[in-house]
Write an enzyme that holds these catalytic residues in place. Sequence first.
Site, PDB file in Angstrom:
ATOM      1  N   HIS A  17       0.842  -1.210   0.000  1.00 15.91           N
ATOM      2  CA  HIS A  17       0.000   0.000   0.000  1.00 15.91           C
ATOM      3  C   HIS A  17       0.879   1.263   0.000  1.00 15.91           C
ATOM      4  O   HIS A  17       0.579   2.221  -0.709  1.00 15.91           O
ATOM      5  CB  HIS A  17      -0.895   0.042   1.244  1.00 15.91           C
ATOM      6  CG  HIS A  17      -1.875  -1.088   1.365  1.00 15.91           C
ATOM      7  ND1 HIS A  17      -1.911  -1.942   2.432  1.00 15.91           N
ATOM      8  CD2 HIS A  17      -2.883  -1.481   0.538  1.00 15.91           C
ATOM      9  CE1 HIS A  17      -2.895  -2.824   2.273  1.00 15.91           C
ATOM     10  NE2 HIS A  17      -3.493  -2.574   1.125  1.00 15.91           N
ATOM     11  N   LYS A  41     -16.407  -7.163   6.050  1.00 20.83           N
ATOM     12  CA  LYS A  41     -15.160  -7.700   6.610  1.00 20.83           C
ATOM     13  C   LYS A  41     -15.169  -7.544   8.129  1.00 20.83           C
ATOM     14  O   LYS A  41     -15.804  -6.624   8.650  1.00 20.83           O
ATOM     15  CB  LYS A  41     -13.953  -6.946   6.030  1.00 20.83           C
ATOM     16  CG  LYS A  41     -13.697  -7.231   4.557  1.00 20.83           C
ATOM     17  CD  LYS A  41     -12.377  -6.644   4.079  1.00 20.83           C
ATOM     18  CE  LYS A  41     -12.078  -7.081   2.646  1.00 20.83           C
ATOM     19  NZ  LYS A  41     -10.792  -6.553   2.148  1.00 20.83           N
ATOM     20  N   ARG A  90      -2.386  -5.638  -8.566  1.00 14.87           N
ATOM     21  CA  ARG A  90      -1.201  -6.476  -8.334  1.00 14.87           C
ATOM     22  C   ARG A  90      -1.055  -7.581  -9.366  1.00 14.87           C
ATOM     23  O   ARG A  90       0.027  -7.957  -9.751  1.00 14.87           O
ATOM     24  CB  ARG A  90      -1.276  -7.094  -6.933  1.00 14.87           C
ATOM     25  CG  ARG A  90      -1.108  -6.085  -5.827  1.00 14.87           C
ATOM     26  CD  ARG A  90      -1.674  -6.574  -4.543  1.00 14.87           C
ATOM     27  NE  ARG A  90      -3.101  -6.825  -4.697  1.00 14.87           N
ATOM     28  CZ  ARG A  90      -3.855  -7.462  -3.837  1.00 14.87           C
ATOM     29  NH1 ARG A  90      -3.314  -7.948  -2.747  1.00 14.87           N
ATOM     30  NH2 ARG A  90      -5.144  -7.622  -4.045  1.00 14.87           N
ATOM     31  N   SER A 128      -3.310  -8.091   2.918  1.00 13.44           N
ATOM     32  CA  SER A 128      -3.403  -7.951   4.374  1.00 13.44           C
ATOM     33  C   SER A 128      -3.763  -9.270   5.056  1.00 13.44           C
ATOM     34  O   SER A 128      -3.292  -9.540   6.168  1.00 13.44           O
ATOM     35  CB  SER A 128      -4.411  -6.863   4.729  1.00 13.44           C
ATOM     36  OG  SER A 128      -3.980  -5.631   4.204  1.00 13.44           O
TER      37      SER A 128
HETATM   38  N1  COA Z   1      -0.464  -4.052  -1.650  1.00 13.57           N
HETATM   39  C1  COA Z   1      -0.832  -5.021  -0.813  1.00 13.57           C
HETATM   40  N2  COA Z   1      -2.097  -5.429  -0.670  1.00 13.57           N
HETATM   41  C2  COA Z   1      -3.030  -4.830  -1.417  1.00 13.57           C
HETATM   42  C3  COA Z   1      -2.708  -3.797  -2.320  1.00 13.57           C
HETATM   43  C4  COA Z   1      -1.346  -3.436  -2.428  1.00 13.57           C
HETATM   44  N3  COA Z   1      -0.935  -2.494  -3.252  1.00 13.57           N
HETATM   45  N4  COA Z   1      -3.837  -3.398  -2.928  1.00 13.57           N
HETATM   46  C5  COA Z   1      -4.835  -4.137  -2.430  1.00 13.57           C
HETATM   47  N5  COA Z   1      -4.354  -5.005  -1.521  1.00 13.57           N
HETATM   48  C6  COA Z   1      -5.099  -6.033  -0.777  1.00 13.57           C
HETATM   49  C7  COA Z   1      -5.604  -5.562   0.537  1.00 13.57           C
HETATM   50  O1  COA Z   1      -4.653  -5.738   1.546  1.00 13.57           O
HETATM   51  C8  COA Z   1      -6.809  -6.437   0.738  1.00 13.57           C
HETATM   52  O2  COA Z   1      -6.413  -7.686   1.242  1.00 13.57           O
HETATM   53  P1  COA Z   1      -7.371  -8.598   2.122  1.00 13.57           P
HETATM   54  O3  COA Z   1      -8.655  -8.750   1.351  1.00 13.57           O
HETATM   55  O4  COA Z   1      -6.576  -9.826   2.256  1.00 13.57           O
HETATM   56  O5  COA Z   1      -7.555  -7.879   3.415  1.00 13.57           O
HETATM   57  C9  COA Z   1      -7.334  -6.693  -0.660  1.00 13.57           C
HETATM   58  O6  COA Z   1      -6.261  -6.401  -1.523  1.00 13.57           O
HETATM   59  C10 COA Z   1      -8.538  -5.855  -0.999  1.00 13.57           C
HETATM   60  O7  COA Z   1      -8.158  -4.506  -1.003  1.00 13.57           O
HETATM   61  P2  COA Z   1      -8.887  -3.303  -0.322  1.00 13.57           P
HETATM   62  O8  COA Z   1      -8.142  -2.112  -0.819  1.00 13.57           O
HETATM   63  O9  COA Z   1      -8.985  -3.422   1.137  1.00 13.57           O
HETATM   64  O10 COA Z   1     -10.259  -3.312  -1.041  1.00 13.57           O
HETATM   65  P3  COA Z   1     -11.652  -3.799  -0.620  1.00 13.57           P
HETATM   66  O11 COA Z   1     -12.029  -4.861  -1.551  1.00 13.57           O
HETATM   67  O12 COA Z   1     -11.765  -4.046   0.837  1.00 13.57           O
HETATM   68  O13 COA Z   1     -12.489  -2.501  -1.040  1.00 13.57           O
HETATM   69  C11 COA Z   1     -13.243  -0.247  -0.946  1.00 13.57           C
HETATM   70  C12 COA Z   1     -12.387  -1.331  -0.330  1.00 13.57           C
HETATM   71  C13 COA Z   1     -13.268   0.850   0.059  1.00 13.57           C
HETATM   72  C14 COA Z   1     -12.610   0.279  -2.220  1.00 13.57           C
HETATM   73  C15 COA Z   1     -14.650  -0.755  -1.313  1.00 13.57           C
HETATM   74  O14 COA Z   1     -15.107  -1.629  -0.296  1.00 13.57           O
HETATM   75  C16 COA Z   1     -15.633   0.377  -1.436  1.00 13.57           C
HETATM   76  O15 COA Z   1     -15.598   1.126  -2.381  1.00 13.57           O
HETATM   77  N6  COA Z   1     -16.505   0.516  -0.430  1.00 13.57           N
HETATM   78  C17 COA Z   1     -17.445   1.607  -0.323  1.00 13.57           C
HETATM   79  C18 COA Z   1     -18.815   1.247  -0.860  1.00 13.57           C
HETATM   80  C19 COA Z   1     -18.940   1.667  -2.269  1.00 13.57           C
HETATM   81  O16 COA Z   1     -18.639   2.778  -2.652  1.00 13.57           O
HETATM   82  N7  COA Z   1     -19.445   0.738  -3.085  1.00 13.57           N
HETATM   83  C20 COA Z   1     -19.583   0.963  -4.488  1.00 13.57           C
HETATM   84  C21 COA Z   1     -18.307   0.626  -5.200  1.00 13.57           C
HETATM   85  S1  COA Z   1     -18.685  -0.176  -6.696  1.00 13.57           S
END
Ligand code: COA
Length: 159
Positions: A17, A41, A90, A128
């Site tokens: 990140h 989550k 990724r 993560s």
């Molecule tokens: N390096 C390491 N890990 C990474 C990474 C990077 N560069 N980029 C992503 N990841 C990993 C994260 O650690 C996470 O791992 P985990 O699932 O094992 O915990 C996984 O990829 C998912 O990434 P994350 O960034 O946490 O995304 P998410 O799927 O939880 O989504 C939001 C988060 C906030 C973008 C999404 O839930 C959201 O938009 N929510 C708001 C509601 C909304 O607007 N909905 C409409 C959207 S269509």
Amino acid sequence: MRKALYPGTFDPVTYGHIDIIQRACDLFDEIVVTVAINPTKSPLFTVQERIEFIAESVKDYPQVSVDTFDGLVVDHAKNVGAVGIIRGLRAVSDFEYEFQMALMNRKLAKDINTVFLMPHEKYTYLNSSIIRNLASLNSDVRDFVPEIVQKALKKKFNK
Ligand code: COA
């Protein structure tokens, strides 16, 4: 002044990140890293802890701030005045989900574009969940997460 929002669960923040945040700093004047309150989550760390870990990790970047949001990511982007949403890609496996989310977000807010950035190859296998799993099994995670996270994980699992 071009501002971007970098949303994620960050449970916890990893060097993958941080790598994305550094790259985003080259493209935008200001980055708001925002910790999502994601009802699907069950995070290991509280929102406050996750914010603290990120803030400590980016303390040398004055153009980066950290906050949290509940609701739609595009609404928060509008609230903070961001023109872009940063997401890390990724591997090909990330693509479908990210593509769907980016297109839905564009449908919801046509003026906000998603910008995909690729982290360094050495972080492409990182997420993560893997970090939480390694730490729970007493494995050394110092190559993957900032020191503050490493200490917090140790404290959490070495009770
Ligand atoms: N390096 C390491 N890990 C990474 C990474 C990077 N560069 N980029 C992503 N990841 C990993 C994260 O650690 C996470 O791992 P985990 O699932 O094992 O915990 C996984 O990829 C998912 O990434 P994350 O960034 O946490 O995304 P998410 O799927 O939880 O989504 C939001 C988060 C906030 C973008 C999404 O839930 C959201 O938009 N929510 C708001 C509601 C909304 O607007 N909905 C409409 C959207 S269509």
